[in-house]
Enzyme design. Sequence first.
Site, PDB file in Angstrom:
ATOM      1  N   CYS A 137       0.836  -1.214   0.000  1.00  0.00           N
ATOM      2  CA  CYS A 137       0.000   0.000   0.000  1.00  0.00           C
ATOM      3  C   CYS A 137       0.865   1.256   0.000  1.00  0.00           C
ATOM      4  O   CYS A 137       1.333   1.697   1.055  1.00  0.00           O
ATOM      5  CB  CYS A 137      -0.923  -0.026   1.211  1.00  0.00           C
ATOM      6  SG  CYS A 137      -1.957   1.440   1.329  1.00  0.00           S
ATOM      7  N   CYS A 140      -0.523   4.140   2.023  1.00  0.00           N
ATOM      8  CA  CYS A 140      -0.421   3.956   3.479  1.00  0.00           C
ATOM      9  C   CYS A 140       1.022   4.204   3.951  1.00  0.00           C
ATOM     10  O   CYS A 140       1.247   4.829   4.978  1.00  0.00           O
ATOM     11  CB  CYS A 140      -0.783   2.537   3.895  1.00  0.00           C
ATOM     12  SG  CYS A 140      -2.240   1.864   3.122  1.00  0.00           S
ATOM     13  N   ASP A 141       1.988   3.683   3.205  1.00  0.00           N
ATOM     14  CA  ASP A 141       3.362   3.614   3.727  1.00  0.00           C
ATOM     15  C   ASP A 141       4.369   4.512   3.013  1.00  0.00           C
ATOM     16  O   ASP A 141       5.518   4.615   3.449  1.00  0.00           O
ATOM     17  CB  ASP A 141       3.866   2.154   3.651  1.00  0.00           C
ATOM     18  CG  ASP A 141       2.993   1.228   4.481  1.00  0.00           C
ATOM     19  OD1 ASP A 141       2.467   1.683   5.509  1.00  0.00           O
ATOM     20  OD2 ASP A 141       2.831   0.059   4.100  1.00  0.00           O
TER      21      ASP A 141
END
Length: 307
Positions: A137, A140-141
Amino acid sequence: MNEQTNHYEIAIVGSGPAGFTAAIYAVRGGASTVLFGGVAPGGQLLQTMEIENYPGFVDPVVGADLMMRMLKQAARLGTRVLQESVSEADFSASPFKLKAGGRDYTADVVILATGAQARWLGMPSEEKFKGKGVSGCATCDGFFFRGREVCVVGGGDSAAEDALFLTKFATKVYLVHRRDKLRASFRLQEKLKANPKIELIYDHVPEEFIGEGKLTAVNLKNVKTGAVRRLEVPGAFIAIGHTPATELVKGKLALDESGYVLANDKTETSVPGVFAAGDVMDTRYKQAVVAAGAGCKAALEALEFLE
Ligand code: NAP
């Protein structure tokens, strides 16, 4: 809805564009409707930064914003939106039974809109570094790799979008693809090629993820020559496609050989009263707007079924 039995006319499982569109049509059609959205309602679009192919938005819309609008619209019209995942489903008799958040629910009709999940390469070293540099992701990261170099594996729209997004943080993004031609759309390919931070590495696949505790490098193998080269990167993002989220209905609905729910043009599955919409049954288009259209069809068919 009957408060005591938690019975609804229509239960929708999934909270992507298919699920919310189904909910909007179901409640507007007069059916008591519950939508099980999982802990973070919104589906795959939560991980998409900019959507510029969903009609009605002149400027690009952030995936999470689009999904929040859909959720609010469905809720305002009267859908009961629950932040719970369905853990069990029983379609053997009517009304159908669902278990979510430890509670039992029944429904006359179920619309399955569980979407798809990111696919992994399936290598032991990938598993070892998941959450320690290997991620599925980018949205997300990506933030954790500010000022570093990273790589993205894949050649489709997801990989292209991830690579472009990661240039916001990383100093350099290697896009590693197993063939010599990208699958991503022309528009995304143009963006990739115009971005000086992106380096395309064709004909390579990850051979091993390397590090001590945390990822420090990835060995890539040239699929044509067998030669191995090393990328010194603390972050590797895997974007090689998706598999349908059909674990819940395995053995209960007919699936194709890849695990997609078999549904006809009217979104009917192998069980009368169970409909499927969106990426869980779409082997071809996998677009938000197509999923929304399928959600609409499923709700209209569900309303007719209830009659
Ligand atoms: P995809 O189109 O299936 O692409 C997957 C990519 O990963 C392909 O390039 C594939 O290589 C590669 N791949 C698959 N397995 C691999 C493996 N084991 N090792 C190395 N590479 C591997 O999946 P996606 O990019 O997630 O897109 C899915 C759908 O969503 C598509 O229909 C796409 O158009 C849509 N989507 C749209 C947008 C948008 O419009 N903004 C954004 C994201 C996704 P090959 O090319 O060799 O098969």
